[in-house]
Design an enzyme around this catalytic site. Structure first.
Site, PDB file in Angstrom:
ATOM      1  N   LYS A   1       0.808  -0.884   0.026  1.00  0.00           N
ATOM      2  CA  LYS A   1      -0.005  -0.130   0.167  1.00  0.00           C
ATOM      3  C   LYS A   1       1.098   1.201  -0.070  1.00  0.00           C
ATOM      4  O   LYS A   1       2.413   1.185   0.437  1.00  0.00           O
ATOM      5  CB  LYS A   1      -1.059   0.097   1.465  1.00  0.00           C
ATOM      6  CG  LYS A   1      -2.021   1.217   1.407  1.00  0.00           C
ATOM      7  CD  LYS A   1      -2.832   1.087   0.936  1.00  0.00           C
ATOM      8  CE  LYS A   1      -3.366   2.752   0.545  1.00  0.00           C
ATOM      9  NZ  LYS A   1      -4.769   3.273  -0.398  1.00  0.00           N
TER      10      LYS A   1
ATOM     11  N   ASN B   1     -13.073   3.745  -6.233  1.00  0.00           N
ATOM     12  CA  ASN B   1     -12.320   4.050  -5.116  1.00  0.00           C
ATOM     13  C   ASN B   1     -11.906   5.562  -4.254  1.00  0.00           C
ATOM     14  O   ASN B   1     -11.585   6.389  -5.411  1.00  0.00           O
ATOM     15  CB  ASN B   1     -11.472   2.683  -4.359  1.00  0.00           C
ATOM     16  CG  ASN B   1      -9.914   3.145  -4.340  1.00  0.00           C
ATOM     17  OD1 ASN B   1      -9.552   3.974  -3.829  1.00  0.00           O
ATOM     18  ND2 ASN B   1      -9.441   2.831  -5.757  1.00  0.00           N
TER      19      ASN B   1
ATOM     20  N   CYS C   1      -2.115   9.340  -7.661  1.00  0.00           N
ATOM     21  CA  CYS C   1      -2.888   8.766  -6.922  1.00  0.00           C
ATOM     22  C   CYS C   1      -4.653  10.090  -7.485  1.00  0.00           C
ATOM     23  O   CYS C   1      -3.651  11.141  -7.065  1.00  0.00           O
ATOM     24  CB  CYS C   1      -2.644   9.281  -5.213  1.00  0.00           C
ATOM     25  SG  CYS C   1      -4.455   8.555  -4.669  1.00  0.00           S
TER      26      CYS C   1
ATOM     27  N   ASN D   1      -2.287   3.196 -13.048  1.00  0.00           N
ATOM     28  CA  ASN D   1      -3.550   3.500 -11.630  1.00  0.00           C
ATOM     29  C   ASN D   1      -4.550   3.719 -12.187  1.00  0.00           C
ATOM     30  O   ASN D   1      -4.946   3.674 -13.198  1.00  0.00           O
ATOM     31  CB  ASN D   1      -2.909   4.935 -10.829  1.00  0.00           C
ATOM     32  CG  ASN D   1      -2.796   4.510  -9.638  1.00  0.00           C
ATOM     33  OD1 ASN D   1      -4.091   4.336  -9.160  1.00  0.00           O
ATOM     34  ND2 ASN D   1      -1.505   5.744  -8.851  1.00  0.00           N
TER      35      ASN D   1
HETATM   36  C1  LIG Z   1      -9.132   0.001  -3.559  1.00  0.00           C
HETATM   37  C2  LIG Z   1      -7.905   0.354  -4.265  1.00  0.00           C
HETATM   38  C3  LIG Z   1      -6.792   1.070  -3.987  1.00  0.00           C
HETATM   39  C4  LIG Z   1      -5.244   1.490  -4.455  1.00  0.00           C
HETATM   40  N1  LIG Z   1      -4.610   1.686  -3.596  1.00  0.00           N
HETATM   41  C5  LIG Z   1      -3.270   2.253  -3.898  1.00  0.00           C
HETATM   42  C6  LIG Z   1      -2.221   2.624  -3.531  1.00  0.00           C
HETATM   43  O1  LIG Z   1      -2.354   2.875  -2.099  1.00  0.00           O
HETATM   44  N2  LIG Z   1      -1.112   3.159  -4.331  1.00  0.00           N
HETATM   45  C7  LIG Z   1      -1.371   2.657  -5.292  1.00  0.00           C
HETATM   46  O2  LIG Z   1      -0.145   3.461  -6.411  1.00  0.00           O
HETATM   47  N3  LIG Z   1      -2.284   2.485  -6.350  1.00  0.00           N
HETATM   48  C8  LIG Z   1      -3.437   1.913  -5.504  1.00  0.00           C
HETATM   49  N4  LIG Z   1      -5.046   1.602  -6.512  1.00  0.00           N
HETATM   50  C9  LIG Z   1      -4.689   1.028  -8.030  1.00  0.00           C
HETATM   51  C10 LIG Z   1      -3.948  -0.089  -7.901  1.00  0.00           C
HETATM   52  O3  LIG Z   1      -2.705  -0.188  -7.531  1.00  0.00           O
HETATM   53  C11 LIG Z   1      -3.672  -0.100  -9.968  1.00  0.00           C
HETATM   54  O4  LIG Z   1      -2.997   0.285 -10.083  1.00  0.00           O
HETATM   55  C12 LIG Z   1      -5.415  -0.208 -10.891  1.00  0.00           C
HETATM   56  O5  LIG Z   1      -6.290  -0.622  -9.577  1.00  0.00           O
HETATM   57  C13 LIG Z   1      -5.577  -0.570 -11.245  1.00  0.00           C
HETATM   58  O6  LIG Z   1      -5.702  -2.303 -11.764  1.00  0.00           O
HETATM   59  P1  LIG Z   1      -6.731  -2.939 -11.237  1.00  0.00           P
HETATM   60  O7  LIG Z   1      -7.656  -3.038 -12.368  1.00  0.00           O
HETATM   61  O8  LIG Z   1      -6.078  -4.872 -11.339  1.00  0.00           O
HETATM   62  O9  LIG Z   1      -7.379  -3.081 -10.153  1.00  0.00           O
HETATM   63  C14 LIG Z   1      -5.872   0.908  -5.900  1.00  0.00           C
HETATM   64  C15 LIG Z   1      -6.543   0.386  -5.782  1.00  0.00           C
HETATM   65  C16 LIG Z   1      -7.756  -0.103  -5.531  1.00  0.00           C
HETATM   66  C17 LIG Z   1      -9.000  -0.499  -5.884  1.00  0.00           C
END
Ligand SMILES: Cc1cc2nc3c(=O)[nH]c(=O)nc-3n(C[C@H](O)[C@H](O)[C@H](O)COP(=O)(O)O)c2cc1C
Length: 309
Positions: free
Chosen positions: A45, A69, A130, A195
């Protein structure tokens, strides 16, 4: 035997499947659900210098084929990371990549310096993207929307660390190629993208936004085609490795990203649906290589064929 080994900067990963930041805590939270040591790496995280409360609830809302989110980087800060979180991460047998974010360049620099002192941390992912925080170093909503700011901050951090430095970029830009190039020029060893995409949802009965913070970041299968294009565009622009993510739920999704130029992939939202998804994805990649009679994952990276007959 097929080889799943891949390289990200100075990191040699035994396979290309990485847990995405924000979706697996600091490893300990998911230890009863999945054997993390079978994966390629884990990204924590995002941590910030000081403890951060995050955004008001609700912070998560589901949508068709996706998740919205607005966690807002809720975390206990660097001190807690160094005294608490690190002990479990230090026991893992796979590379640990720490994700960091700051409100200012000074905060990013302090975090990078401190984390660089920890031997068990092998890489640092710089969260420039972010959608739930504001950075003071740019007039844009996100650092990763500003090519000069992206290059400048990566160059600054490059000077203070020898660890593998990964710039995490936003898909929410006019031209991802320019930003990817800026991260490479600044000295990043790799880029990770994407992201989340900015978005919102409305509850028509209360007539209120579904998220406490009104807007948030969209992830999951609904963003996959958009994310793939970002990876493909970046792959055709930079010479550093790309870590692709965005809606990867199956091994087929992962292979699409690899064919579009990803040297490794991250699994995020899928972890909430099926915590075993990363291991299933890994198994599926192995099967695909065997079926295709390809003996190494490296030879698949960017091998998208053109449509000519
Ligand atoms: C609940 C949640 C929390 C996330 N928190 C972070 C974070 O703290 N830092 C970050 O770089 N990306 C964060 N992300 C983004 C994910 O790392 C990723 O880049 C993004 O969700 C796309 O991939 P996915 O579709 O497989 O989830 C978060 C995503 C979700 C769903």
């Amino acid at each position: 035997m097929v080889s799943l080994k891949t390289t990200i900067g100075k990191l040699e990963l035994k396979n290309p499947v990485i847990l995405a930041s924000g979706t697996c805590g600091f490893g300990k939270e998911i230890k009863s659900l999945i054997d993390v040591n079978k994966l390629g790496a884990i990204v924590t995280k995002t941590i910030t210098l000081n403890k951060k409360e995050g955004n008001p609830p609700p912070r998560i809302a589901e949508t068709a084929s996706g998740l919205l989110n607005s966690i807002g980087l809720d975390n206990d800060g660097l001190k807690d990371f160094l005294f608490e979180k690190i002990s479990y991460l230090g026991k893992l047998k796979i590379p640990v990549i720490v994700s960091i974010a700051g409100n200012t360049t000074e905060e990013f620099t302090k975090l990078t310096k401190e984390i660089s002192k920890i031997p068990c941390i092998k890489g640092i992912e710089i969260n420039l993207s972010c959608p739930n925080v504001i950075h003071k170093g740019t007039k844009f909503p996100l650092l990763a929307q500003d090519k000069k700011a992206t290059e400048a901050i990566i160059a600054k951090l490059r000077k203070v660390t020898k660890k593998t430095l990964i710039a995490k970029l936003s898909p929410s830009v006019t031209d991802i190629k320019e930003i990817a190039k800026a991260a490479e020029s600044g000295g990043a060893d790799a880029i990770s993208l994407v992201n989340t995409y900015p978005g919102m949802l409305v509850d028509i009965y209360t007539m209120k936004p579904k998220l406490g913070a009104v807007t948030g970041g969209l992830s999951g299968p609904c963003i996959k085609p958009l994310a793939l294009k970002c990876v493909w565009d970046a792959y055709n622009t930079v010479n550093i490795p790309i870590i692709g993510m965005g809606g990867i739920m199956t091994s087929g999704d992962a292979i699409e990203f690899i064919l579009c130029g990803a040297s490794a992939i991250q699994v995020g939202t899928a972890n909430f649906v099926n915590p075993k998804a990363p291991l299933e994805i890994l198994e599926g990649i192995k099967q695909y290589l065997k079926e295709k009679k390809v003996n190494s994952i490296k030879s698949l990276i960017g091998k998208l064929k053109n449509n000519e007959k």
